[in-house]
Design a protein around this motif. Structure first.
Motif, short mmCIF file in Angstrom:
data_model
loop_
_atom_site.label_atom_id
_atom_site.label_comp_id
_atom_site.label_asym_id
_atom_site.label_seq_id
_atom_site.Cartn_x
_atom_site.Cartn_y
_atom_site.Cartn_z
N UNK A 1 0.82 -1.22 0.00
CA UNK A 1 0.00 0.00 0.00
C UNK A 1 0.85 1.27 0.00
N UNK A 2 2.00 1.23 0.65
CA UNK A 2 2.86 2.42 0.65
C UNK A 2 3.34 2.71 -0.77
N UNK A 3 3.73 1.67 -1.48
CA UNK A 3 4.15 1.84 -2.85
C UNK A 3 3.00 2.27 -3.75
N UNK A 4 1.84 1.69 -3.53
CA UNK A 4 0.66 2.03 -4.32
C UNK A 4 0.34 3.52 -4.22
N UNK A 5 0.48 4.08 -2.99
CA UNK A 5 0.17 5.49 -2.77
C UNK A 5 1.41 6.38 -2.87
N UNK A 6 2.54 5.78 -3.25
CA UNK A 6 3.80 6.51 -3.42
C UNK A 6 4.25 7.23 -2.15
N UNK B 1 -5.51 9.13 -2.80
CA UNK B 1 -6.62 8.17 -2.87
C UNK B 1 -7.64 8.64 -3.90
N UNK B 2 -7.97 9.93 -3.87
CA UNK B 2 -8.94 10.46 -4.84
C UNK B 2 -8.42 10.31 -6.27
N UNK B 3 -7.13 10.57 -6.44
CA UNK B 3 -6.53 10.45 -7.78
C UNK B 3 -6.59 9.00 -8.26
N UNK B 4 -6.17 8.06 -7.40
CA UNK B 4 -6.16 6.64 -7.79
C UNK B 4 -7.58 6.11 -7.99
N UNK B 5 -8.48 6.47 -7.09
CA UNK B 5 -9.87 6.01 -7.21
C UNK B 5 -10.50 6.54 -8.49
N UNK B 6 -10.13 7.75 -8.88
CA UNK B 6 -10.65 8.32 -10.12
C UNK B 6 -10.19 7.55 -11.35
N UNK C 1 -13.83 -5.95 -14.47
CA UNK C 1 -13.50 -6.75 -13.29
C UNK C 1 -12.15 -6.33 -12.72
N UNK C 2 -11.17 -6.11 -13.60
CA UNK C 2 -9.84 -5.68 -13.14
C UNK C 2 -9.93 -4.31 -12.48
N UNK C 3 -10.71 -3.41 -13.05
CA UNK C 3 -10.87 -2.07 -12.47
C UNK C 3 -11.52 -2.16 -11.08
N UNK C 4 -12.50 -3.05 -10.94
CA UNK C 4 -13.14 -3.22 -9.64
C UNK C 4 -12.18 -3.79 -8.61
N UNK C 5 -11.31 -4.71 -9.05
CA UNK C 5 -10.31 -5.27 -8.13
C UNK C 5 -9.33 -4.18 -7.68
N UNK C 6 -8.93 -3.34 -8.64
CA UNK C 6 -8.03 -2.23 -8.27
C UNK C 6 -8.73 -1.26 -7.33
N UNK C 7 -9.99 -0.99 -7.58
CA UNK C 7 -10.73 -0.08 -6.70
C UNK C 7 -10.78 -0.65 -5.28
N UNK D 1 -8.60 -2.74 -3.94
CA UNK D 1 -7.24 -2.65 -3.38
C UNK D 1 -6.94 -1.22 -2.94
N UNK D 2 -7.31 -0.25 -3.75
CA UNK D 2 -7.07 1.16 -3.42
C UNK D 2 -7.84 1.55 -2.16
#
Length: 177
Positions: free
Chosen positions: A6-11, A27-32, A48-54, A56-57
């Protein structure tokens, strides 16, 4: 986006200290980027991939935003198994305080006065603030995840006790209406 912690995901650097305003913005940027509206015409696999990323985010945001969850996550990333189900070993002084707090909660319930809950609530919140500073120092300054894990278990007890106090306060308020 790549699969990383998660730290890497959010930089963010992998530290307890974290800018929560920047976390919210990222979070807003990634969720968008994975919002369902962007995938309205996509294939079902892409949706489905987008929902999985959402998912995870959102989970990463939840973990990083909450100090206790962030501390647990950092300990786990460092390889510390918190053994929350089986390891109840704690510092002797903390165990004594734990018993005193439990007795204070029982006493507050028996006298059924809001002031009794308020005093205990304040004391536990101060203990949590101290615990948070202690865990932050163990993780960020001393790089001692094992000691931090022991304190995280104590912090979890305080968090649970604070929840019990809130429930008791609400029950008292409901009875007095």
């Amino acid at each position: 986006m790549s699969s990383q912690n998660y730290f890497g995901l959010f930089n963010f650097p992998q530290t307890f200290a974290l800018d929560t305003h920047l976390l919210e913005a990222r979070w807003r940027q990634l969720a968008g980027q994975v919002h369902p509206d962007r995938f309205a015409n996509a294939t079902s696999a892409e949706k489905r991939v987008a929902m999985q990323w959402a998912s995870t985010i959102n989970e990463g945001y939840r973990v990083l935003k909450q100090p206790l969850a962030r501390a647990r996550y950092l300990c786990e990333l460092a390889g510390c198994d918190l053994q929350t189900e089986s390891n109840t070993r704690m510092d002797g002084a903390f165990l004594m305080r734990q018993m005193e707090w439990r007795e204070a909660l029982d006493e507050a319930k028996s006298v059924a006065k809001p002031e009794a809950f308020l005093a205990l609530d304040t004391e536990i919140k101060e203990a949590i603030a101290d615990m948070q500073c202690h865990v932050a120092a163990l993780i960020d300054e001393h790089d001692d995840s094992n000691a931090a894990a022991a304190k995280v278990r104590e912090w979890m007890f305080l968090d649970k006790l604070l929840s019990e106090i809130q429930v008791a306060k609400h029950e008292l308020a409901d009875r007095n209406q």
